[in-house]
Design an enzyme around this catalytic site. Structure first.
Site, PDB file in Angstrom:
ATOM      1  N   GLU A  30       0.817  -1.225  -0.057  1.00  0.00           N
ATOM      2  CA  GLU A  30      -0.009   0.188   0.004  1.00  0.00           C
ATOM      3  C   GLU A  30       0.844   1.066  -0.066  1.00  0.00           C
ATOM      4  O   GLU A  30       1.865   1.407   0.997  1.00  0.00           O
ATOM      5  CB  GLU A  30      -0.997   0.023   1.207  1.00  0.00           C
ATOM      6  N   GLU A  70      -5.033  -6.701   1.685  1.00  0.00           N
ATOM      7  CA  GLU A  70      -4.113  -7.446   2.148  1.00  0.00           C
ATOM      8  C   GLU A  70      -3.956  -9.078   1.550  1.00  0.00           C
ATOM      9  O   GLU A  70      -3.056  -9.731   1.358  1.00  0.00           O
ATOM     10  CB  GLU A  70      -3.769  -7.583   3.698  1.00  0.00           C
ATOM     11  N   PHE A  93       1.389  -2.207   8.688  1.00  0.00           N
ATOM     12  CA  PHE A  93       1.656  -2.991   9.927  1.00  0.00           C
ATOM     13  C   PHE A  93       1.353  -4.292  10.536  1.00  0.00           C
ATOM     14  O   PHE A  93       0.238  -4.771   9.835  1.00  0.00           O
ATOM     15  CB  PHE A  93       0.484  -1.788  10.987  1.00  0.00           C
ATOM     16  N   ASP A  95      -0.058  -5.515  12.671  1.00  0.00           N
ATOM     17  CA  ASP A  95      -1.409  -5.875  13.234  1.00  0.00           C
ATOM     18  C   ASP A  95      -2.515  -6.219  12.094  1.00  0.00           C
ATOM     19  O   ASP A  95      -3.506  -6.627  12.418  1.00  0.00           O
ATOM     20  CB  ASP A  95      -1.922  -4.363  13.744  1.00  0.00           C
ATOM     21  N   PHE A  96      -2.246  -5.843  10.603  1.00  0.00           N
ATOM     22  CA  PHE A  96      -3.091  -6.097   9.637  1.00  0.00           C
ATOM     23  C   PHE A  96      -2.928  -7.620   9.160  1.00  0.00           C
ATOM     24  O   PHE A  96      -3.657  -8.027   8.382  1.00  0.00           O
ATOM     25  CB  PHE A  96      -2.768  -5.237   8.554  1.00  0.00           C
ATOM     26  N   HIS A 139      -2.134  -0.776  16.147  1.00  0.00           N
ATOM     27  CA  HIS A 139      -1.090  -0.296  14.873  1.00  0.00           C
ATOM     28  C   HIS A 139       0.336  -0.417  16.038  1.00  0.00           C
ATOM     29  O   HIS A 139       1.294   0.271  15.489  1.00  0.00           O
ATOM     30  CB  HIS A 139      -1.136   1.025  14.612  1.00  0.00           C
TER      31      HIS A 139
END
Lengths: 336, 371, 322
Positions: A30, A70, A93, A95-96, A139
């Site tokens: 991204e 993603e 991140f 976290d994703f 994040h």
């Protein structure tokens, strides 16, 4: 010839040198260029923190902005890796991972074994991790232990600009899937980095400080916290050895055990949560393999078992610090 | 009074040394000291060595305590004549400490201090210390770099310009080694001198660097003002091929360490940092191929390809061969039976890196040879 | 699109081989000798054959849990497949993958997949690689009506258009996602209708009609290969067996499968069409029937006789280097 550059520049340089060396290396993610399809500048961002800035200008459409999907693009990176490319995908991140984990742990990680040793999946997923930017619960996490748990993945957590460049080049050249963790607070850290391309092998921990009383096993940003504590403790006559794991999969268990056999004491410092963590893993390893060398119970210094908070005072409390580590070291030394 | 009081300070060994830790005093207060005596052991992150006295006198004060870490130039001890007054010594120390300024953090790193010269299309990195006179050129061995001379360079540079270069494939020099044989590397040394306008130099070569220096002295006699070879290649066929192959192949600390330990008579000198620095060098793209090429040309099948022993007698300028009797890489027997024009100095108990482990003696011998 | 006689015989051989493979597995599974799960493709053979007839060595397919037909159609070795399903060391994946993970990357078969919707992102990647490397290859993802609702599929359709990928998405809608009807679980009448939202053609074809599939597949592959553009095709098909072997299929209508076999079987329809048009003689197809039967019989005998993987294989092939 080494010169001082930042961790961020080291990552960028590794990508640029590998893209120049091998045209099958592509970068996707991204806003890794930024500006695709818009009326303004292309290569506008280079990722949200500018880590990949300039690569689009050098390598054109080998640097690909992706939709914010993603599953699709991490999966595409994995698929492309089985079909002749060496993709470096940026998961902005870690976290994703919740929206693409399948592509990593059920697909990339499994192919080689599940297909009887005939698959190669040379994909790298670069990802930001860690607390400290007031980015709160979604994040800021340190999720390397989750990936470390999965056979088939290699997990890399560089702590310095030198390690970031050498380990990223190794990651790109490695023929197994690699997840490469970049701590967001380390990007501005400066250090000596050779101009030339070089690699650092996986599974070789770095003893960043030698000492005789206590072994501190740590990784990523916490290596620097360990040094801060070790400096302070040395003035009290406590000599700490600091082991930077560099990679949690493979993990250099020999160096950990060798160090604990010399010092007889272990404190594990990990920014992540305590349960099923690198800290608990290293503690279990030493308990099993070097119990007779231990002069004191092992201590773990970790974040608490809570999500990362937002308010600055709470986040500061959340992140393990040198004072906590010093306390733990004094405890294992019997000096608290 | 104070001119009779002399300092022993923390030395600077190599470009990156910022501080050292006093491992042990080797002399007690009151001991009589002569130049070259080992006064204390100092450890740095890269290497451990003894600090040698450069002057004579009685050790009157051990200023630095064992275990203390001090910056380069910091006061370690004080020498004085026997009749110096304690009060004067205390005043001298107080004055020194009041005026001592530790070197700035980034005062000088390798990239700032070294220079690059183009030699036939290859960038060759070198370090120059000192000035004037007929210069000395220090040529390191296989897998080494200009830091192999860290205990020699400054000392020799007190009287003249001293160059230490990184051979192709080594240090920060170009990775292209061409054929990688002694002749090609000697041509690089020749080109290096030409590029820097050096007509003649005292050539000092260690190991492979010895063979290279010897080759140049034979091919271009006018270029050599003298020749010193240390633990040198080129004087016999034997060499530890296992060391060469193992050094090239080792990718990890545990694999490399046993090979590097063979270089020294005291394996304790092989610090973690020394190994890390070697690994960092070996991990750079192109280094492995360069070392493999040199090894294949220089010591194919584990024995030396170029033996210049029969021609060393042709050299008209002063020639010296220095060896450690316990050299495990190139045997000290190669120092035996050399022609009479060669001054031979075999140091008992020393290993391959004799210029590091017995630096002051080696420095003294070189100074003596070149005058 | 005119098919040569060789092509017709090849198509029939693929379909018949798949049918024999699956029918035999149905029988063998019931004996208890085959470990784990198997998901049979019988009834859907025209889809695998109709698409894969257009593919060559440059091209890749991503499959799903019902992948035997795709694997055979893409050229995977039938003996090695059977051995794999029996968990033998001679298996295509050395006995470490099983029915749900049959793969042969050397044949462009990127793997059956145990995760519903796992394949389409991988196919996007293979298409991207073909495009970047200039191989002229295309990638094709087979998935079911259940997967057609997955986010991974939607994201892949979007990415394929955004990146102009030479990719073909094939929904094999066999009417059921496990035990739930697609009439319930798919929000539109035809999953292919979703193509418009991703700015690509959406095509519905009759899954019992090899020729319809072959024609639609030909256009989609041409569009991918020549225009580097994706297509979504929905194949309306039926499976003759349950979601997995052992599924009692009580959710299906009475005589549903019986009627399909009698009236809509893709092999029967193919035979009737090519013989009535005098393109191929019955005897030639009968010969293929016999050969396919013999092939599968031999594959089963050899699979049963093969050894299980050595115990040491437990620990190998996790990484290339570790």
């Amino acid at each position: 010839m080494a010169r001082k550059i930042t961790y961020q520049q080291a990552v960028n340089e590794a990508l640029a040198q590998e893209m120049a060396r091998d045209e099958t290396v592509i970068v996707m993610g991204e806003d890794v260029a930024g500006g695709s399809g818009a009326d303004g500048e292309m290569d506008a961002w280079g990722g949200p923190l500018g880590i990949t800035k300039g690569l689009y200008s050098q390598f054109g459409d080998r640097v690909m902005d992706t939709p914010i999907t993603e599953s699709a693009f991490i999966g595409a990176a994995v698929g492309a890796a089985t079909a002749g490319l060496r993709p470096v995908a940026e998961l902005m991140f870690v976290d994703f991972m919740g929206v693409c984990f399948d592509q990593m742990f059920n697909q990339a990680a499994k192919f080689r074994y599940m297909f009887g040793g005939k698959a190669e999946t040379p994909v790298v997923v670069r990802t930001m991790y860690g607390a400290g930017l007031r980015a709160a619960a979604q994040h800021s996490q340190c999720l390397y232990s989750i990936f470390t748990h999965i056979p088939g993945l290699k997990v890399v957590t560089p702590s310095t600009p030198y390690d970031a460049k050498g380990l990223l080049i190794q990651s790109i050249r490695d023929n197994d899937p690699v997840i490469f963790f970049e701590h967001k607070t380390l990007y501005t850290l400066e250090g000596d980095v050779p101009e030339e391309a070089y690699t650092i092998p996986f599974g070789e921990a770095n003893v960043t400080r030698e000492g005789s009383d206590v072994t501190i096993v740590t990784l990523g940003r916490m290596v620097h916290v360990a040094h801060e504590a070790a400096d302070a403790l040395s003035s009290d006559g406590i000599s700490c050895e600091v082991v930077d794991l560099r990679t949690t999969s493979p993990m250099d268990t020999d160096t950990i055990i060798e160090s604990v056999e010399n010092t007889g004491r272990l404190v594990v410092l990990d920014e992540s949560h305590p349960r099923c963590s690198i800290a608990s893993d290293v503690s279990a390893l030493v308990s099993q393999e070097a119990f007779d060398s231990l002069k004191a119970p092992i201590r773990m210094v970790t974040a608490p078992h809570v999500p990362v908070p937002f308010a600055d005072n709470l986040e500061d409390l959340y992140i393990p610090d040198a004072a906590q580590l010093q306390q733990a070291v004094r405890t294992v030394m019997g000096k608290d | 009074m104070s001119e009779s009081i002399r300092t022993i300070c923390m030395p600077k060994w190599g470009l990156s040394m910022k501080e050292g830790t006093v491992a042990a005093w080797l002399m007690d207060e009151g001991d009589e000291i002569s130049p070259g005596d080992e006064v204390m052991d100092v450890e740095t992150e890269k290497i451990s060595s003894a600090v040698e006295a450069s002057e004579s006198g009685i050790l009157r004060r051990q200023v630095a305590a064992e275990g203390e870490t001090l910056s380069v130039g910091a006061l370690l001890g004080v020498l004085a004549d026997g009749d110096a007054q304690d009060g004067d010594i205390d005043a001298f120390i107080a004055e020194f400490q009041a005026n001592y300024v530790p070197p700035a953090e980034d005062e000088e790193d390798e990239s700032a201090a070294t220079e690059t010269v183009d030699v036939g299309g290859r960038n060759i990195r070198y370090l120059l210390r000192g000035e004037g006179g007929v210069p000395v050129i220090l040529v390191h061995g296989f897998g080494g770099d200009l830091n192999n001379w860290l205990f020699n360079h400054e000392a020799l540079a007190a009287k003249r310009a001293v160059y230490a270069l990184n051979l192709p494939g080594h240090g920060a020099s170009a990775k292209d080694v061409g054929a990688g044989d002694v002749a090609e590397l000697a041509a690089v040394l020749d080109g290096f001198m030409a590029a820097l306008g050096i007509d003649q130099a005292h050539l000092v070569g260690h190991s492979l660097g010895g063979a290279i220096s010897l080759q140049l002295a034979l091919e271009q006699p006018a270029k050599a003002a003298s020749l010193t070879v240390i633990g040198s290649a080129g004087l016999g066929s034997e060499i530890d091929g296992g060391f060469l192959a193992g050094f090239i192949a080792a990718e990890r600390r545990k694999d490399l360490k046993p090979h590097v330990e063979k270089l020294f008579s005291d394996p304790g000198l092989v610090t973690r940092q020394l190994i890390n620095d070697l690994l960092a060098f070996k991990r750079i793209d192109g280094v492995r191929a360069a070392l493999e090429t040199i090894n294949a040309a220089f010591a194919p099948g584990g024995s030396q390809a170029v033996i210049l022993r029969d021609r060393i007698g042709d050299i008209a300028v002063p020639v010296m061969a220095i060896w450690g009797s316990g050299d495990r890489i190139v045997p000290a027997s190669h120092a035996e039976g050399l022609p009479d024009n060669v001054r031979v100095e075999v140091m008992a108990g020393q290993g391959h890196m004799v210029q590091m482990e017995a630096a002051s003696e080696v420095n003294r011998l070189i100074d003596e040879l070149i005058g | 699109m005119q098919l040569s006689k060789d092509d017709l015989l090849r198509a029939y051989r693929i379909m018949k081989t798949v049918r024999e493979f699956e029918e035999r597995l149905h029988v063998e599974f019931a004996t208890g000798e085959i470990p784990g799960f198997v998901h049979l493709y019988a009834g859907e053979e025209a889809s695998a054959a109709g698409f894969c007839m257009h593919l060559d060595g440059r091209d890749k397919i991503a499959s799903n849990h019902r992948g035997h037909g795709h694997s055979i159609a893409k050229g995977c070795d039938v003996h090695a497949m059977m051995a794999e399903i029996y968990g033998r060391e001679t298996g295509l994946c050395a006995g470490k993958g099983g029915s749900m993970h049959i793969a042969d990357l050397s044949m462009g078969m990127m793997g059956a997949n145990g995760i519903v919707g796992g394949g389409p992102p991988l196919a996007c990647g293979a298409a991207l690689a073909a495009k970047k490397l200039g191989t002229g290859g295309v990638a094709l993802a087979f998935f079911g009506d259940g997967a057609s609702n997955q986010g991974t599929v939607m994201e892949s359709l979007n990415l394929a258009t955004v990146w102009n990928l030479p990719c073909i998405f094939v929904v094999e809608n066999n009417g059921y996602a496990e035990a739930t009807s697609s009439k319930y679980s798919v929000s539109c009448d035809d999953a292919a209708d979703r193509a418009g939202a991703f700015n690509m053609p959406g095509v519905v074809v009759d899954g019992h009609d090899f020729f319809a599939i072959h024609e639609a597949g030909g256009e989609a592959v041409r569009r991918a290969r020549e225009d580097s553009a994706p297509t979504l095709i929905e194949v309306k098909t039926n499976r003759y067996y349950g979601h997995f072997e052992g599924d009692a299929q009580t959710y299906r209508g009475k005589d549903e499968v019986k009627n399909l076999r009698a009236n809509r079987d893709c092999l029967d329809l193919f035979r009737a069409r090519v013989t009535s048009a005098d393109l191929v003689e019955d005897a030639e197809l009968d010969a293929i029937d016999g050969e396919a039967g013999d092939l599968i019989e031999d594959a089963v005998i050899k699979a049963k006789a093969a050894s299980r993987p050595a115990a040491s294989e437990l620990l190998t092939d996790v990484y290339i280097s570790y």
